[in-house]
Write a protein that holds these residues in place. Sequence first.
Motif, PDB file in Angstrom:
ATOM      1  N   ALA A 146       0.819  -1.215   0.000  1.00 11.62           N
ATOM      2  CA  ALA A 146       0.000   0.000   0.000  1.00 11.62           C
ATOM      3  C   ALA A 146       0.851   1.263   0.000  1.00 11.62           C
ATOM      4  CB  ALA A 146      -0.925  -0.008   1.210  1.00 11.62           C
ATOM      5  N   ALA A 147       2.013   1.203   0.651  1.00  3.11           N
ATOM      6  CA  ALA A 147       2.853   2.399   0.768  1.00  3.11           C
ATOM      7  C   ALA A 147       3.832   2.567  -0.380  1.00  3.11           C
ATOM      8  CB  ALA A 147       3.621   2.357   2.087  1.00  3.11           C
ATOM      9  N   LEU A 148       4.170   1.473  -1.059  1.00  3.24           N
ATOM     10  CA  LEU A 148       5.247   1.492  -2.049  1.00  3.24           C
ATOM     11  C   LEU A 148       5.084   2.559  -3.138  1.00  3.24           C
ATOM     12  CD1 LEU A 148       7.883  -0.013  -2.596  1.00  3.24           C
ATOM     13  CD2 LEU A 148       6.611  -1.558  -4.099  1.00  3.24           C
ATOM     14  N   PRO A 149       3.900   2.723  -3.746  1.00  6.11           N
ATOM     15  CA  PRO A 149       3.780   3.757  -4.787  1.00  6.11           C
ATOM     16  C   PRO A 149       4.086   5.158  -4.275  1.00  6.11           C
ATOM     17  CG  PRO A 149       1.898   2.261  -4.844  1.00  6.11           C
ATOM     18  CD  PRO A 149       2.647   1.964  -3.588  1.00  6.11           C
ATOM     19  N   HIS A 150       3.726   5.430  -3.039  1.00  4.34           N
ATOM     20  CA  HIS A 150       3.956   6.760  -2.453  1.00  4.34           C
ATOM     21  C   HIS A 150       5.434   6.953  -2.118  1.00  4.34           C
ATOM     22  CE1 HIS A 150      -0.388   7.055  -2.228  1.00  4.34           C
ATOM     23  NE2 HIS A 150      -0.406   5.889  -1.597  1.00  4.34           N
ATOM     24  N   ILE A 151       6.086   5.873  -1.682  1.00  3.48           N
ATOM     25  CA  ILE A 151       7.518   5.946  -1.376  1.00  3.48           C
ATOM     26  C   ILE A 151       8.309   6.151  -2.663  1.00  3.48           C
ATOM     27  CG2 ILE A 151       9.494   4.624  -0.515  1.00  3.48           C
ATOM     28  CD1 ILE A 151       7.468   3.252   1.432  1.00  3.48           C
ATOM     29  N   LYS A 152       8.007   5.359  -3.681  1.00  4.55           N
ATOM     30  CA  LYS A 152       8.713   5.485  -4.959  1.00  4.55           C
ATOM     31  C   LYS A 152       8.392   6.805  -5.662  1.00  4.55           C
ATOM     32  CE  LYS A 152       9.507   0.601  -5.949  1.00  4.55           C
ATOM     33  NZ  LYS A 152      10.972   0.758  -5.841  1.00  4.55           N
ATOM     34  N   GLY A 153       7.189   7.339  -5.389  1.00  4.57           N
ATOM     35  CA  GLY A 153       6.795   8.608  -6.006  1.00  4.57           C
ATOM     36  C   GLY A 153       7.302   9.830  -5.271  1.00  4.57           C
ATOM     37  N   GLY A 154       8.014   9.611  -4.146  1.00  6.27           N
ATOM     38  CA  GLY A 154       8.606  10.728  -3.416  1.00  6.27           C
ATOM     39  C   GLY A 154       7.662  11.442  -2.468  1.00  6.27           C
ATOM     40  N   ARG A 155       6.443  10.932  -2.312  1.00  6.52           N
ATOM     41  CA  ARG A 155       5.479  11.576  -1.405  1.00  6.52           C
ATOM     42  C   ARG A 155       5.639  11.110   0.040  1.00  6.52           C
ATOM     43  NH1 ARG A 155       3.009  10.160  -6.008  1.00  6.52           N
ATOM     44  NH2 ARG A 155       2.162   8.220  -5.142  1.00  6.52           N
ATOM     45  N   ALA A 156       6.370  10.005   0.234  1.00 10.19           N
ATOM     46  CA  ALA A 156       6.577   9.447   1.563  1.00 10.19           C
ATOM     47  C   ALA A 156       8.020   8.986   1.700  1.00 10.19           C
ATOM     48  CB  ALA A 156       5.626   8.273   1.798  1.00 10.19           C
ATOM     49  N   VAL A 157       8.496   8.947   2.941  1.00 11.43           N
ATOM     50  CA  VAL A 157       9.858   8.499   3.233  1.00 11.43           C
ATOM     51  C   VAL A 157       9.780   7.251   4.113  1.00 11.43           C
ATOM     52  CG1 VAL A 157      12.061   9.075   4.323  1.00 11.43           C
ATOM     53  CG2 VAL A 157      10.767  10.837   3.093  1.00 11.43           C
TER      54      VAL A 157
END
Length: 324
Positions: free
Chosen positions: A209-220
């Motif tokens: 669930a978090a991977l797209p946001h991490i790879k997209g730079g929106r999450a660390v």
Amino acid sequence: MKRHSCTLLIAAAAASVLGSAAHAQSVYPTKPVRLIIAFTPGSSTDIIGRAVAATLSEAWKQPVIAENRAGAGGTIGSTLVAKSAPDGYTLLANSSAHVANPGIYAKLPYDTLKDFTNLAPLAGGPNVLFVGADSGMKTFADFIAAAKARPGQLNFSSAGIGSGTHFNLEKLKLMAGIAVTHVPYKGTPEAIADTIAGRVCCYWAPINAALPHIKGGRAVALAVSSAKRSSLLPDVPTIAESGVPKFDYTLWIGLWGPPGMPADVVDKINKDVNRALASPDLGDRLANLGTLPMSMSSAEFTQFIRAEIEETARILKVAGIKPQ
């Protein structure tokens, strides 16, 4: 002679009925199967539950219809299934929240051990601790420093009271010796959105669930919950590597039915689920979600659940979490 003939006819009729019933069970399912998913669309339970449902639909030549019944840490969907007919046509996909809830809720509307048939585990994998890109935190050490500098002031989201993400948080608080404020959400998508937006500090999200946001730079990503690093986030350290020795938590998904299901139906579902999990297509799909198949018999799954209930209750008690 007539009495003897009558007896033979009755016996033959009874055998025919029993044979028909046995045949009906042996060809289960003969109609669509309803799969109740105890968490929201987009949650790890939902994604894995639907993936397994699709594979079983093909194997059974019957639709396995997924239906989300989220809320109260999975207890709403669980209650529905616990009270369903024990014929195998209403099943439950739930997370490890199922074994945490007895230690969190004082009065569940069901008995976790007695009111379900433990069919099979599906898959398990780590959560990832992440923060929004604008939080200023880059490492797990940054998070610990902030939590200790402002005890109780950091808001930490979860997918709901009793969810696996909630228990992951409580285990971290206990083992890291920190105090943060728990903010339960209805499900993972909502918790992720508010964490990225900065309305809450952090979240233990299922990796898929978090991977797209991490790879997209929106999450660390700060750390993963498992004992080993995830193949999907190989550069992200584990909590144990980051200064909390022996920390290990796996979010797992399982399959249940109502109590009193026929033994042959239980056996068929278990074997068919394990066969599905061993298939290359589903195995690859699970790996891409950051999870691994879990294969057990129904009896082994029951033993696993008993041990998990005891362990989660112990940790919650040490953490000072009283059933509410």
